[in-house]
Design a protein around this motif. Structure first.
Motif, PDB file in Angstrom:
ATOM      1  N   ARG A 269       0.979  -1.224  -0.005  1.00 34.98           N
ATOM      2  CA  ARG A 269       0.059   0.008  -0.220  1.00 34.98           C
ATOM      3  C   ARG A 269       0.830   1.351  -0.066  1.00 34.98           C
ATOM      4  O   ARG A 269       0.466   2.052  -0.601  1.00 34.98           O
ATOM      5  N   PHE A 270       2.011   1.279   0.749  1.00 36.70           N
ATOM      6  CA  PHE A 270       2.856   2.422   0.886  1.00 36.70           C
ATOM      7  C   PHE A 270       3.462   2.582  -0.622  1.00 36.70           C
ATOM      8  O   PHE A 270       3.574   3.822  -0.929  1.00 36.70           O
ATOM      9  N   ARG A 271       3.679   1.615  -1.501  1.00 36.63           N
ATOM     10  CA  ARG A 271       4.375   1.765  -2.662  1.00 36.63           C
ATOM     11  C   ARG A 271       3.419   2.450  -3.637  1.00 36.63           C
ATOM     12  O   ARG A 271       3.745   3.338  -4.502  1.00 36.63           O
ATOM     13  N   GLU A 272       2.101   1.933  -3.419  1.00 37.60           N
ATOM     14  CA  GLU A 272       1.023   2.480  -4.329  1.00 37.60           C
ATOM     15  C   GLU A 272       0.737   4.058  -3.860  1.00 37.60           C
ATOM     16  O   GLU A 272       0.619   4.898  -4.817  1.00 37.60           O
ATOM     17  N   GLU A 273       0.900   4.466  -2.546  1.00 31.72           N
ATOM     18  CA  GLU A 273       0.549   5.603  -2.176  1.00 31.72           C
ATOM     19  C   GLU A 273       1.771   6.867  -2.581  1.00 31.72           C
ATOM     20  O   GLU A 273       1.616   7.975  -2.499  1.00 31.72           O
ATOM     21  N   LEU A 274       3.004   6.083  -2.694  1.00 30.83           N
ATOM     22  CA  LEU A 274       4.216   7.065  -3.054  1.00 30.83           C
ATOM     23  C   LEU A 274       3.953   7.666  -4.505  1.00 30.83           C
ATOM     24  O   LEU A 274       4.709   8.716  -4.455  1.00 30.83           O
ATOM     25  N   ALA A 275       3.025   7.367  -5.021  1.00 32.47           N
ATOM     26  CA  ALA A 275       2.978   8.043  -6.499  1.00 32.47           C
ATOM     27  C   ALA A 275       2.465   9.327  -6.344  1.00 32.47           C
ATOM     28  O   ALA A 275       2.959  10.320  -7.118  1.00 32.47           O
TER      29      ALA A 275
ATOM     30  N   ARG B  96       6.763  10.274   4.165  1.00 33.17           N
ATOM     31  CA  ARG B  96       5.969  10.214   5.306  1.00 33.17           C
ATOM     32  C   ARG B  96       4.438  10.267   5.203  1.00 33.17           C
ATOM     33  O   ARG B  96       3.991   9.313   5.760  1.00 33.17           O
ATOM     34  N   ASP B  97       3.961  11.004   4.276  1.00 33.68           N
ATOM     35  CA  ASP B  97       2.430  10.889   4.067  1.00 33.68           C
ATOM     36  C   ASP B  97       1.992   9.373   3.726  1.00 33.68           C
ATOM     37  O   ASP B  97       1.062   9.183   3.942  1.00 33.68           O
ATOM     38  N   ALA B  98       2.935   8.944   2.588  1.00 29.38           N
ATOM     39  CA  ALA B  98       2.381   7.539   2.126  1.00 29.38           C
ATOM     40  C   ALA B  98       2.450   6.476   3.145  1.00 29.38           C
ATOM     41  O   ALA B  98       1.391   5.867   3.189  1.00 29.38           O
ATOM     42  N   ILE B  99       3.462   6.423   4.003  1.00 25.64           N
ATOM     43  CA  ILE B  99       3.491   5.357   5.202  1.00 25.64           C
ATOM     44  C   ILE B  99       2.443   5.654   6.014  1.00 25.64           C
ATOM     45  O   ILE B  99       1.922   4.814   6.721  1.00 25.64           O
ATOM     46  N   GLU B 100       2.221   6.799   6.490  1.00 25.09           N
ATOM     47  CA  GLU B 100       1.003   7.301   7.372  1.00 25.09           C
ATOM     48  C   GLU B 100      -0.328   6.737   6.687  1.00 25.09           C
ATOM     49  O   GLU B 100      -1.116   6.226   7.646  1.00 25.09           O
ATOM     50  N   HIS B 101      -0.569   7.268   5.398  1.00 24.22           N
ATOM     51  CA  HIS B 101      -1.895   7.002   5.116  1.00 24.22           C
ATOM     52  C   HIS B 101      -1.940   5.482   4.666  1.00 24.22           C
ATOM     53  O   HIS B 101      -3.045   4.766   4.855  1.00 24.22           O
ATOM     54  N   SER B 102      -0.903   4.603   4.479  1.00 25.87           N
ATOM     55  CA  SER B 102      -0.996   3.221   4.326  1.00 25.87           C
ATOM     56  C   SER B 102      -1.318   2.475   5.700  1.00 25.87           C
ATOM     57  O   SER B 102      -1.828   1.493   5.755  1.00 25.87           O
ATOM     58  N   ILE B 103      -0.795   3.044   6.854  1.00 27.34           N
ATOM     59  CA  ILE B 103      -1.074   2.532   8.110  1.00 27.34           C
ATOM     60  C   ILE B 103      -2.470   2.829   8.477  1.00 27.34           C
ATOM     61  O   ILE B 103      -3.399   1.726   8.984  1.00 27.34           O
ATOM     62  N   ARG B 104      -3.118   3.851   8.293  1.00 28.16           N
ATOM     63  CA  ARG B 104      -4.172   4.175   8.615  1.00 28.16           C
ATOM     64  C   ARG B 104      -5.382   3.428   7.487  1.00 28.16           C
ATOM     65  O   ARG B 104      -6.303   2.767   8.008  1.00 28.16           O
ATOM     66  N   ARG B 105      -4.882   3.123   6.310  1.00 26.53           N
ATOM     67  CA  ARG B 105      -5.939   2.410   5.478  1.00 26.53           C
ATOM     68  C   ARG B 105      -5.797   0.710   5.896  1.00 26.53           C
ATOM     69  O   ARG B 105      -7.042   0.358   5.675  1.00 26.53           O
ATOM     70  N   MET B 106      -4.598   0.259   5.815  1.00 29.51           N
ATOM     71  CA  MET B 106      -4.429  -0.991   6.050  1.00 29.51           C
ATOM     72  C   MET B 106      -4.637  -1.515   7.626  1.00 29.51           C
ATOM     73  O   MET B 106      -4.795  -2.606   7.889  1.00 29.51           O
ATOM     74  N   GLY B 107      -4.530  -0.391   8.576  1.00 31.36           N
ATOM     75  CA  GLY B 107      -4.528  -0.792  10.102  1.00 31.36           C
ATOM     76  C   GLY B 107      -5.807  -1.357  10.367  1.00 31.36           C
ATOM     77  O   GLY B 107      -5.672  -2.471  11.184  1.00 31.36           O
TER      78      GLY B 107
END
Length: 182
Positions: A81-87, A92-103
């Motif tokens: 998910r982090f790799r997808e969000e990096l686009a 920082r925002d990509a990993i934060e968003h990934s944790i929120r979405r997949m958490g």
């Protein structure tokens, strides 16, 4: 020892190919081992507290294999998910968003699996109680502490180095944009 070494080496190679990185697999596998050793320690302490003796010789091996398989799955969900969000986002925002979405997905799975392993506790078989205790603690510790705190801390700290020795996802344009963000 040989089986665990082969297991970890194979896991490392597979993760390195999937994520095109040598650092992310180390982070993921390292987080699994931190959690595993913490769960072994707590379980051994609790067994002593309740007078259930020491861990059976087979328990650490089976617990590691079971937990590593589960924990790596959860890590893959986050990192993919982090790799997808990096686009579209900074690291920082990509990993934060990934944790929120997949958490939510991961926590739900952890609660269900913990309940499943908890069903082994009243079995009366010491080996099953020991394996279940280690797995339950490891799953909860991993989902609530390691994945949301430790893994993002490493990802943010390593920044572009997460993809060493390869390029960041998104190619040259993404790396140039990232340099501007720094």
């Amino acid at each position: 020892t040989r089986v665990v070494t082969i297991f970890i080496a194979t896991l490392f190679v597979i993760l390195a190919v999937i994520f095109r990185s040598l650092i992310l697999p180390v982070t993921m596998i390292g987080s699994i081992f931190v959690t595993y050793f913490a769960s072994i320690t707590i379980t051994q302490w609790l067994l002593g507290l309740f007078g259930l003796g020491d861990l059976n010789w087979a328990v650490p091996f089976f617990s590691l294999i079971i937990f590593a398989a589960l924990g790596i799955d959860y890590s893959i969900f986050i990192i993919d998910r982090f790799r997808e969000e990096l686009a579209n986002k900074s690291i920082r925002d990509a990993i934060e968003h990934s944790i929120r979405r997949m958490g939510v997905t991961i926590i739900t799975a952890v609660i269900i699996l913990s309940g499943t392993f908890a069903a082994l506790l009243p079995s009366g078989m010491i080996i099953l109680i020991q394996v279940a205790s280690i797995i339950i603690f490891a799953l909860l510790f991993y989902a609530f502490i390691v994945l949301p705190l430790l893994v993002p801390a490493f990802v943010i700290t390593f920044r572009r180095g997460n993809w060493w020795p390869f390029r960041m996802p998104g190619g040259k344009e993404r790396e140039d944009k990232f340099k501007d963000e720094e």
